[in-house]
Scaffold this active site. Structure first.
Site, mmCIF file in Angstrom:
data_model
loop_
_atom_site.group_PDB
_atom_site.id
_atom_site.type_symbol
_atom_site.label_atom_id
_atom_site.label_comp_id
_atom_site.label_asym_id
_atom_site.label_seq_id
_atom_site.Cartn_x
_atom_site.Cartn_y
_atom_site.Cartn_z
ATOM 1 C CG HIS A 184 -1.336 25.817 53.442
ATOM 2 N ND1 HIS A 184 -2.013 24.907 53.472
ATOM 3 C CD2 HIS A 184 -0.404 25.854 52.372
ATOM 4 C CE1 HIS A 184 -1.794 23.920 52.660
ATOM 5 N NE2 HIS A 184 -0.660 24.411 51.914
ATOM 6 C CG HIS A 225 -3.300 27.695 50.270
ATOM 7 N ND1 HIS A 225 -4.373 27.943 49.155
ATOM 8 C CD2 HIS A 225 -2.571 26.742 49.685
ATOM 9 C CE1 HIS A 225 -4.173 27.086 48.144
ATOM 10 N NE2 HIS A 225 -2.946 26.427 48.264
ATOM 11 N NE ARG A 241 0.721 27.345 47.586
ATOM 12 C CZ ARG A 241 1.022 26.455 48.170
ATOM 13 N NH1 ARG A 241 1.258 26.220 49.156
ATOM 14 N NH2 ARG A 241 0.463 25.322 47.419
ATOM 15 C CD GLN A 286 2.408 29.191 51.666
ATOM 16 O OE1 GLN A 286 2.484 28.092 51.543
ATOM 17 N NE2 GLN A 286 3.272 29.808 50.593
ATOM 18 C CG LEU A 309 -5.438 23.192 50.394
ATOM 19 C CD1 LEU A 309 -4.971 24.614 50.549
ATOM 20 C CD2 LEU A 309 -4.331 22.214 50.459
ATOM 21 N NE ARG A 313 4.892 25.065 51.693
ATOM 22 C CZ ARG A 313 3.995 24.577 50.888
ATOM 23 N NH1 ARG A 313 4.282 23.905 49.824
ATOM 24 N NH2 ARG A 313 2.597 24.654 51.473
ATOM 25 C CD GLU A 370 0.074 27.380 44.048
ATOM 26 O OE1 GLU A 370 0.280 27.532 45.336
ATOM 27 O OE2 GLU A 370 1.044 27.521 43.337
ATOM 28 C CG PHE A 382 1.834 24.102 41.855
ATOM 29 C CD1 PHE A 382 0.752 23.497 41.324
ATOM 30 C CD2 PHE A 382 1.863 23.847 43.192
ATOM 31 C CE1 PHE A 382 -0.094 22.727 41.694
ATOM 32 C CE2 PHE A 382 0.935 23.138 43.775
ATOM 33 C CZ PHE A 382 0.083 22.742 42.945
#
Lengths: 485, 542
Positions: free
Chosen positions: B344, B232, B280, B230, B246, B378, B249, B118
């Site tokens: 997000h 995304h 991100r 955040q 969404l 994050r 990721e 990730f």
């Protein structure tokens, strides 16, 4: 932006005696989902409209409703003009909000063993297909067994199967499943056809649990009798008169030029109980250029055993049947029985093509029969419509000979071993069919499955006829008018 | 007027996502626990929609130290180091709980929990169940919850925390028909999740309306880093109504690449070393910049392409993505997705101690409603881990807390009854205020910010806060309360964003010239409460 006209079923138990249908003109964006239409009504027309949603992306199972009668996730279903939106067929709390919690609470939970056990990859791979469920309860809302018995429903069985496969679980899932209605499922397939995640619960959970139950000795006595008979005679019902296979020759040649040659797989019920329907079908085939080869050593397809989890003898039946047609070089096998057809198509791996009689007749086209002045309704056999996806073809044939009035496609109660094993349930479902038939005002009921034909006949005062019989009556009328024969 | 019904418990958990249910399971070992949910437990909240995964150190080649460093670096060194330390050490233990309780995570051929790469992490440590990881966790947690004697109160909306002096002693809620209910508790755990529904384009579920931040603030708790929102990088853009949904990721983790309308893999200009698997904040800004510079698609996005991956990999590792896009007529095995940033996650939230105590006696917080774990940005996969690590900690601390004398302040209940009555006589449809708020926030407090726009947005919000909201029926009262909470949470974001006069992580101030990098920033957390607001400076904790 476009404008859609949608009708929504509204019901507030504090105020309304009965549900009412309200039509709204809604402005919607291109590609809007049903949920967006509900938002639009709530946000700009009537804020008192109640509906439930959460993730709006098909992952939480909160927003299931019926659109034009079919259960869907409101967040994923594209909104079309002139749709009717209704709650799922569950207890309604208000408008489109149904009472999900009591049913969710009935779904079993994993109870970890005292000692720590870890699953293997093979366990995970086996369980995973049963874990896509988002518990939207679409399946429960369409299950006929849930309607007339204490059956907890398809997803509860899916969960029992998922737990039975998990080495971490300490519960006795097979007994629990039997207690919670495992044998009430008619295998009508309605559940997985409405499942947004396409979880094949009847084959992947219910029949598998029934096979486990069989090993544990839970198989119902009547089902055991059927299995014993199949093993002894090759047939699932007793011989009480001359069978179809005894009545006919090895080949039926058509009257005119040969359009196609097929091997006939007759099935136990047409062979031993509904012979006349099968003979009528032969006349129709003869008249429409179909050459029919009829091997006499064919046996039961195994459906009554597979549906009830009694698998021990099934491979032997499959071997004998496949050998029967293969040895004659037959490349297309014709089925007339919906149950045999779905079994040969899905439970067998056949070296030949399997085709249902409705598919065959519409594919090659039929000589037009005379129109009979009769109003008829059609009962969709589950294993034809959902099992084989054959919905339009029988209607096309029927409309050539009589007027057709539709009724909702619901199981008659005769499948999945229910007629033998749970006669009260089968009768309750049959009675409901009888009521639906009455509502249509039809003079006759047409179907295309010997189980349905026989079972429904016990629950309506209207004649129940095979589709082939009705076509043949049309031909006879035609001949009579022409002064022939 | 006294409430219709009073529920008394030792621990009251508000919110039924991953953190709330985990907290309730833990708390139930210590006394009567009530879990109250705006939705149906297991269906609401954002955990169940979480797709990509759960970060946990499980392999010898990996270490909690590296996870700790990755998290701090990803968070632009604004994270509370002790909370990060706890997160990285306890994430594997809580993963163990889930597996023991029956979670079906994907396994490797060696029968171990599988992990994938990730963004912003030097080791592939993201555990997953296809791309329905959060759903799998929720199903497992709900199973476990059923085995406890936690009382669940579902489809009730908490509208305020109940105060006795400085202490929180429970909550005031509305049932589905809009009747007032008073819930008393020795300890109250706020686990209400996030609030990016205050933006027009958001990944959040219906419950991501920021109620926890607003209720905590009203009760007098201190919140930190509320400007840290955040975005995304990859949200759906078409059709219009699906905007913001969404796109996990995991798509990039599995090898998906980003391309602009000219077909260039533009990440090479923004982060050539990490490319699509940068953090991100970086990827979201890169995409936003490409679009602003006119290199976006006609629909206003960029391409996210997996067409080069084997079909089988897409079908087994990204089945939800495949299904969702198919429903909208795009087969991602053959056609690139079009994506753009979407609001997000809120990194900020109630200030907590390692035991999840807030600044108010009797009030605990865990999960997205709390602040400090993720700093200024994050890492994907750290939120699901946070729900379990801090959910357990909050439940345990709340459960172990001593019983408390609780006197319901009738004036507070009466005041609420008065507000509810006024909604019945109000004039403006709350949906209208909500939509206008969402647009104002997207325009004025989005990825790129400046003081002028933030002040303008704040002014707009203040005007929304004076609007007389109308409840069309008693069942619509909760909606009025929620819209007011959204306005308050939005104002906290704007105020905090004005206080932080630097660009850091997800927070970009285009009007501030800056020479320091994140590691050498003179600033710490922003803080905001009813009594004070400001920003900590290096070595000067407020």
């Amino acid at each position: 932006m476009k404008e859609l006209t949608v009708t929504v079923r509204r019901f507030d138990p504090d105020v309304d005696k009965e549900p009412r249908y309200v039509t709204y003109m809604v402005k919607a964006n291109e590609g809007a989902r049903v949920l967006n239409v509900l938002h639009a009504i709530h946000d700009s027309i009537d804020p008192t409209l109640s509906y439930r949603y959460s993730c709006a992306s098909g992952q939480c199972g909160s927003c299931a409703v019926r659109v034009n009668g079919e259960p869907v996730l409101a967040c994923m279903e594209e909104a079309k003009d002139r749709i009717t939106i209704e709650p799922l067929n569950l207890d309604v709390k208000k408008d489109l909000v149904t009472d999900l919690v009591p049913r969710l609470e009935q779904i079993a939970s994993l109870i970890p063993k005292k000692e720590t056990v870890l699953p293997k990859k093979a366990d995970i791979d086996a369980i995973k297909p049963l874990k896509d469920c988002i518990e939207c309860l679409c399946c429960v809302s369409v299950c006929p067994a849930v309607d007339v018995t204490k059956f907890l429903g398809p997803t509860a069985m899916r969960q029992e199967m998922r737990l039975a496969l998990d080495p971490r679980d300490s519960g006795d899932r097979v007994s629990d499943a039997v207690r919670d209605g495992l044998f009430t499922c008619t295998t009508c397939q309605a559940c997985w056809k409405v499942c947004p995640k396409e979880i094949e619960t009847p084959a992947k959970a219910i029949e598998k649990l029934r096979a486990y139950a069989n090993k544990r000795g839970f198989t119902l006595p009547r089902h055991k009798e059927v299995a014993a008979m199949v093993q002894e005679t090759g047939r699932s019902i007793p011989r009480t008169s001359e069978s179809f296979l005894e009545k006919v020759g090895d080949v039926i040649e058509p009257e005119g030029p040969v359009k196609a040659t097929v091997g006939l797989f007759i099935g136990c019920v047409y062979n031993l109980r509904q012979q006349q329907s099968a003979l009528d079908a032969m006349e129709v085939l003869k008249r429409n250029g179909i050459r029919v080869i009829i091997p006499k050593e064919q046996v039961c397809c195994g459906s009554p055993l597979i549906r009830t989890g009694q698998l021990a003898y099934v491979d032997e039946l499959k071997r004998r049947n496949i050998e029967t047609y293969q040895s004659r070089g037959i490349d297309t096998v014709l089925t007339m029985c919906a149950g045999c057809g779905t079994t040969l198509k899905h439970d067998y791996e056949t070296p030949f093509k399997v085709i249902d009689i409705n598919e065959l007749l519409t594919q090659y086209g039929i000589e037009p029969p005379a129109r009979l002045p009769i109003k008829a309704t059609y009962h969709d056999p589950c294993h034809l419509m959902r099992g084989q996806g054959i919905h339009d073809q029988p209607r096309e044939l029927i409309r050539k000979v009589v007027d057709l009035v539709e009724m909702p496609s619901i199981c008659c109660g005769s499948g999945g071993g229910v007629r033998a094993g749970n006669p009260d349930e089968a009768a309750a479902l049959g009675k409901r069919r009888g009521e639906e038939i009455k509502k249509t005002g039809a003079e006759i009921v047409i179907t295309s499955c010997p189980f349905c034909e026989f079972h429904i006949a016990g629950h309506t005062d209207k004649p129940v006829k095979n589709i082939a019989t009705v076509l043949l009556e049309g031909y006879r009328e035609k001949d009579r008018k022409a002064g022939k024969r | 007027m006294l409430a219709d019904e009073i529920v008394d418990s030792h621990v009251l958990v508000i919110g039924s996502g991953g953190a709330g249910v985990r907290a309730a399971i833990e708390a139930s070992q210590y006394g009567k626990t009530v879990l109250i949910s705006k939705t149906i437990v297991g269906k609401g909240g954002c955990t169940t929609m979480a797709e990509g995964g759960y970060n946990a150190v499980l392999r010898e080649e990996d270490s909690c130290g590296i996870h700790y460093e990755d998290t701090l670096r990803g968070g632009a060194y604004l994270n509370d180091p002790e909370l990060v330390n706890i997160l990285t050490r306890e994430a594997p233990l809580r993963m163990g709980d889930l597996v023991k309780w029956g979670a079906v995570f994907d396994f490797t051929d060696a029968d171990e929990v599988a992990q994938r790469p990730f963004g912003g992490q030097r080791f592939p440590r993201t555990c997953y169940a296809g791309d329905r990881t959060g759903h799998e966790m929720m199903m497992t947690l709900v199973d476990r919850l059923a085995a406890t004697d936690v009382v669940t109160v579902q489809e009730y909306t908490v509208i305020d925390l109940l105060k006795d002096g400085d202490a929180v002693i429970g909550a005031i809620a509305l049932d589905e028909k809009g009747r007032l209910v008073v819930m008393k508790a020795d300890s109250t755990v706020l686990a209400t999740g996030g609030g990016t529904r205050v933006y027009d384009i958001s990944t959040n579920s219906s419950s991501g309306t920021g109620d926890g931040y607003a209720m905590g603030y009203r009760a007098g708790a201190e919140l930190i880093d509320m400007e840290m929102v955040q975005f995304h990088p990859t949200g759906a853009i078409i059709p219009y109504d699906a905007r913001g949904r969404l796109v996990t990721e995991a798509v990039r983790g599995e090898g998906g690449v980003l391309k602009n309308a000219q077909g260039e893999r533009f990440m090479k200009t923004y982060d050539p070393a990490r490319m699509e698997l940068s953090t991100r904040d970086v990827v979201a800004r890169a995409i936003a910049t490409e679009i602003l510079k006119g290199r976006g698609t006609a629909n206003g996005g960029v391409y996210l392409d997996v067409t080069h991956l084997p079909r089988e990999q897409i079908e087994t590792r990204l089945p939800v993505m495949l299904e969702q896009f198919l429903k909208f007529g795009v087969d991602i095995r053959m056609t690139p997705m079009e994506v753009a940033p979407t609001a997000h996650h809120i990194m900020g939230g109630l200030r907590i101690t390692p035991a999840c105590r807030t600044t108010l006696p009797g009030l605990f917080a865990c999960g997205e409603v709390s602040g400090g774990v993720h700093g200024a940005n994050r890492l994907g996969g750290n939120a699901l881990a946070e729900t379990q690590v801090f959910g357990k900690r909050a439940g345990e601390a709340a459960g172990k807390a001593a019983p408390r004398q609780k006197t319901v302040d009738e004036r507070q209940v009466d005041a609420w009854q008065g507000r509810l009555d006024s909604f019945k006589k109000g004039s403006t449809n709350p949906a209208q205020v909500r939509q206008n708020l969402q647009l104002a926030m997207w325009q004025g407090a989005g990825i790129f910010r400046n003081a002028g726009a933030l002040e303008e947005t704040l002014k707009t919000i203040k005007q929304f806060q004076t609007v007389s909201l109308k409840a069309a029926s008693s069942r619509n009262l909760a909606e009025c309360c929620i819209v007011q909470n959204m306005c308050l949470t939005a104002s906290l974001i704007c105020r905090s964003a004005l206080i932080r006069t630097e660009s850091r992580g997800a927070h970009v101030r285009t009007d501030v010239a800056q020479t320091h990098d994140a590691e050498h920033s003179p600033f710490g957390h922003t803080f905001i409460s009813q009594t004070r607001e400001g920003i900590e400076t290096r070595g000067m904790k407020a």
